[in-house]
Motif scaffolding. Sequence first.
Motif, PDB file in Angstrom:
ATOM      1  N   TYR A 129      36.841  46.036  32.365  1.00  0.00           N
ATOM      2  CA  TYR A 129      36.915  44.790  33.136  1.00  0.00           C
ATOM      3  C   TYR A 129      38.358  44.404  33.449  1.00  0.00           C
ATOM      4  O   TYR A 129      38.630  43.843  34.518  1.00  0.00           O
ATOM      5  N   ALA A 142      35.324  40.068  38.874  1.00  0.00           N
ATOM      6  CA  ALA A 142      34.860  40.809  37.695  1.00  0.00           C
ATOM      7  C   ALA A 142      34.674  39.893  36.496  1.00  0.00           C
ATOM      8  O   ALA A 142      33.961  40.243  35.551  1.00  0.00           O
ATOM      9  N   TYR A 174      39.751  45.626  36.766  1.00  0.00           N
ATOM     10  CA  TYR A 174      39.417  44.848  37.959  1.00  0.00           C
ATOM     11  C   TYR A 174      40.180  43.530  37.980  1.00  0.00           C
ATOM     12  O   TYR A 174      40.724  43.120  39.019  1.00  0.00           O
ATOM     13  N   PHE A 224      34.968  43.244  42.533  1.00  0.00           N
ATOM     14  CA  PHE A 224      33.883  43.775  41.696  1.00  0.00           C
ATOM     15  C   PHE A 224      32.577  43.513  42.425  1.00  0.00           C
ATOM     16  O   PHE A 224      32.201  42.366  42.656  1.00  0.00           O
TER      17      PHE A 224
END
Length: 419
Positions: free
Chosen positions: A393, A70, A396, A403
Amino acid sequence: MNLWHYEWRLLLRARVAVAGLVLLTLLALASLMSGVQRMDSQRAAIERIPALQQTDLAAVIHAHGTSTDAGHAAYYTFHPTWHAPEPLAFAAVGMRDVAPYILRVRALGLEAQIHDGDTFNPELALAGRFDFAFLLTFLLPVFVIVLFHDLRSAEAEAGRERMLRALPHPLARIYARRAVVRGVALLACVVPLFVGFALHQGVAPGLIAAVVALTIGYTVFWIALALLVARRRWSSSTNAAALVTVWAAIALVLPALSHVAIERAIRVDQGAEIARAQREAVNAAWDMPRDLTMQRFYAKYPEWQDSALLGHAFHYKWYLAFHQNGDDSVAEQAAAYRRGIEQRADAAARVGWVLPPVGMQVLMTRWAGTDMRAHLAYQDRIRAYHARLRHFYYGYLFREVPFTADDYPRAPAFAPDHP
């Protein structure tokens, strides 16, 4: 009624007066058209954002979509934010001419991104571009001077005042009627045009009425000054010189001096200094022990402290963590900057109670949503959106969730009206 008709005929027979009224009408039309064109251009730019964002996102997915980290998405994906103009913005462009109304941000340190967008010192913006507010504030008083500087002195210089005194009507009533006719003529050059453009732009009727009332009040203020000077029984040229001097003092010199006084009384660091300090904190993190960086981050954001320990390899959660630490390191400085700008705006508003030109600008930009407070509110929406991006974000990165390309469109979208 015949006397009113006579005053109108007398005004329209004066070539200088007619030329002035025609010029004022053309300037009003130009200012309104310029403001509408500017706002239409900004709205068109904002309308292109979704299509351009899809193109940009597709390029990022094509280049990095095979990665399951990610961090790549957080680093390479830009997310657009925008501040759409309000309906009345065409009449008072204000900060929209100098402050960014579109800003693309990443889930990295935000303060540098915000203050890099300010390519100017916003509190130093003065009169701004040629718009309707500028016309009312600075140019309309000049036309008042043109039409009123010889309201009474012209009759005395031509030897007609003695004859007017012999009429059954009081002389004061004659001059009052003449002043009303000339004031209405001036307002007729600007008010109908503004109302027409405002209705076309969808401005609320109550707001239109407020601007019209403000315009009338401002015009009456300058007419009253001209009538006070006329009572001195000076010559027409002396009246004109005195009124121009008063105009320059009230509309130009005193606002500039008050602006300098406000700047000296309320010290504010430049936004670029905040961006520089944030970058220095971020760059210094490369040389710090990574465990110390994560300790500082977890102390501020304990909800992520159960994340797996860092290994020896590079990890984006460490990278985003020290970017956030960089933001936090300048949070107090950014808050002080914000308070200083607000205090300066409040001080300028107080000056507006004493200097009508300043008050006119303050009210027009406030009603149009183009003043400094509107710009700061846009920055608040950017910060709230950036927090949602980071949380997306982080979910993740700190939970070690893969991701994929399908996750790119799941990132939160900017909502212009979101608090």
